[in-house]
Design a protein around this motif. Structure first.
Motif, PDB file in Angstrom:
ATOM      1  N   GLY A  13     -76.992 107.055  55.135  1.00  0.00           N
ATOM      2  CA  GLY A  13     -76.206 107.958  54.497  1.00  0.00           C
ATOM      3  C   GLY A  13     -74.923 107.479  54.443  1.00  0.00           C
ATOM      4  O   GLY A  13     -73.841 107.871  54.399  1.00  0.00           O
ATOM      5  N   SER A  30     -81.362 106.816  48.890  1.00  0.00           N
ATOM      6  CA  SER A  30     -80.921 107.649  48.254  1.00  0.00           C
ATOM      7  C   SER A  30     -80.333 109.079  48.675  1.00  0.00           C
ATOM      8  O   SER A  30     -79.496 109.703  48.050  1.00  0.00           O
ATOM      9  N   TYR A  31     -81.689 109.261  49.693  1.00  0.00           N
ATOM     10  CA  TYR A  31     -80.907 111.428  49.575  1.00  0.00           C
ATOM     11  C   TYR A  31     -79.956 110.715  50.796  1.00  0.00           C
ATOM     12  O   TYR A  31     -79.378 112.147  50.606  1.00  0.00           O
ATOM     13  N   LEU A  79     -77.217 108.569  51.044  1.00  0.00           N
ATOM     14  CA  LEU A  79     -76.465 108.749  50.853  1.00  0.00           C
ATOM     15  C   LEU A  79     -75.651 109.329  49.992  1.00  0.00           C
ATOM     16  O   LEU A  79     -74.879 110.290  50.061  1.00  0.00           O
ATOM     17  N   THR A  80     -76.725 110.362  49.449  1.00  0.00           N
ATOM     18  CA  THR A  80     -76.098 111.493  48.113  1.00  0.00           C
ATOM     19  C   THR A  80     -76.004 113.521  49.280  1.00  0.00           C
ATOM     20  O   THR A  80     -75.257 113.671  48.622  1.00  0.00           O
ATOM     21  N   ASN A  81     -76.314 113.477  50.357  1.00  0.00           N
ATOM     22  CA  ASN A  81     -76.320 114.606  51.162  1.00  0.00           C
ATOM     23  C   ASN A  81     -75.777 114.184  52.321  1.00  0.00           C
ATOM     24  O   ASN A  81     -75.411 115.068  52.891  1.00  0.00           O
ATOM     25  N   GLU A 133     -79.779 106.312  44.033  1.00  0.00           N
ATOM     26  CA  GLU A 133     -78.343 106.101  43.932  1.00  0.00           C
ATOM     27  C   GLU A 133     -78.037 104.636  45.246  1.00  0.00           C
ATOM     28  O   GLU A 133     -79.059 104.649  46.450  1.00  0.00           O
TER      29      GLU A 133
END
Length: 324
Positions: A21, A264-265, A267-269, A315
């Motif tokens: 992330g 994506s998860y 990077l977002t979290n 993302e």
């Protein structure tokens, strides 16, 4: 002269310094220390044998302007890769062999057991031989090709296009991982030919765990251990599979889609997990690594609902695949 007995071999696969992330984390020192230190104590301190450690090391090269069909360019790349590998070996091996610290290079090579190596060699220099993984020109070209393919991710429009790019990137990752592990296995067999009673330690990233297939029980007394604090990337799963069998296009594609959802998860979290890891003024990497567990669960849940390929936008920060 015939070789006598089997060579003790420790294969330890875990987390080396990496990121999840967009957040950096260090090697799993507790795991590598718990694997390597008792092995050295048994074979070097109690049995009085010598040991050798083959440290993991790899890097990419900027090969812009080089033509692999031009013999002069091929030689130039070969010399560049060979000299870079030699320079790193010269910066690390003599110091550790003499029982001395390695300064700035410790950021990568200290996976939790250097104190033991230094302690042994400060008393008996050279008792534990330290070798940096040899670099290969084939891997340098392969990683350059991977970087070029990965750059296309920024221009991809649809999720399907990103999956196709990620699929090719992961294939390159697998090829690189297998090339490097095979080269290390060949080095270990060569060392056995020279000193069959010398114990060998090979600590590597988790994705290299498929390399156990490169060693025979008739030559080596193998101890193989592996551990992760969090969860492996989906690219790691399929890389390990590729060590032992042909992987179908459908499998590559599925793991590419899962890999993109994972990334994506994460990077977002990532920021949320970093805050949790830093509660109380400290920094708990085990807590941070739970980000990978949640990211993996998220991707698999999408697949279970039939939304792996259609579950909305993601993302993207380049490719989620990397060399493990």
């Amino acid at each position: 002269m015939a070789l006598v007995g089997r060579t003790p071999l420790l294969l330890a696969f875990g987390e080396h310094p990496a990121e999840c992330g967009g957040i950096r984390y260090g090697a799993d020192k507790r795991f590598f220390k718990s694997a390597v230190v008792p092995f050295l104590e048994e074979h070097v301190e109690r049995r009085g044998a010598k040991a050798a450690i083959i440290f993991e090391f790899n890097m990419g090269f900027d090969l812009q302007g080089y033509d692999r069909l031009n013999p002069a360019h091929v030689k130039a790349v070969h010399d560049l890769v060979a000299q870079t590998g030699k320079d790193m070996g010269d910066a690390v091996s003599p110091s550790l062999d003499a029982g001395a610290e390695i300064g700035a290079n410790a950021y990568w090579f200290d996976w939790g057991f250097l104190d033991k190596v230094i302690a042994i060699n400060s008393y008996k220099p050279g008792r534990v031989k330290n070798i940096v993984e040899p670099l290969g020109m084939d891997t340098a070209w392969n990683m350059w090709d991977q970087a070029l393919v990965s750059d296309a991710m920024r221009k991809a429009g649809t999720f399907e296009e990103r999956v196709e790019i990620e699929k090719e990137v992961i294939k390159y990752s697998a090829r690189t991982c297998i090339q490097r592990s095979r080269r290390v296995a060949e080095l270990a067999r060569s060392m056995r030919g020279q000193e069959p009673q010398m114990a060998i330690v090979i600590p590597r990233g988790y994705a290299h765990s498929g390399m156990v297939a490169f060693f025979g029980q008739e030559e080596f007394a193998i101890t193989c251990v592996s551990h992760m604090r969090g969860a492996p990337r989906f690219s790691t799963d399929i890389i390990i599979e590729a060590f032992g069998r042909e992987v179908s296009e459908d499998e590559w594609r599925r793991h590419a889609a899962l890999s993109l959802r994972f990334s994506s998860y994460a990077l977002t979290n990532g920021e949320r997990f970093l805050r949790e890891a830093c509660k109380g003024g400290g920094y708990d990497e085990d807590t941070l690594r739970m980000l990978s567990v949640e990211a993996r669960r998220y991707a698999l849940d999408l697949e279970a609902r039939g939304e792996l390929y259609s579950g909305g936008e993601i993302e993207v920060a380049g490719s989620a695949a990397g060399i493990k």
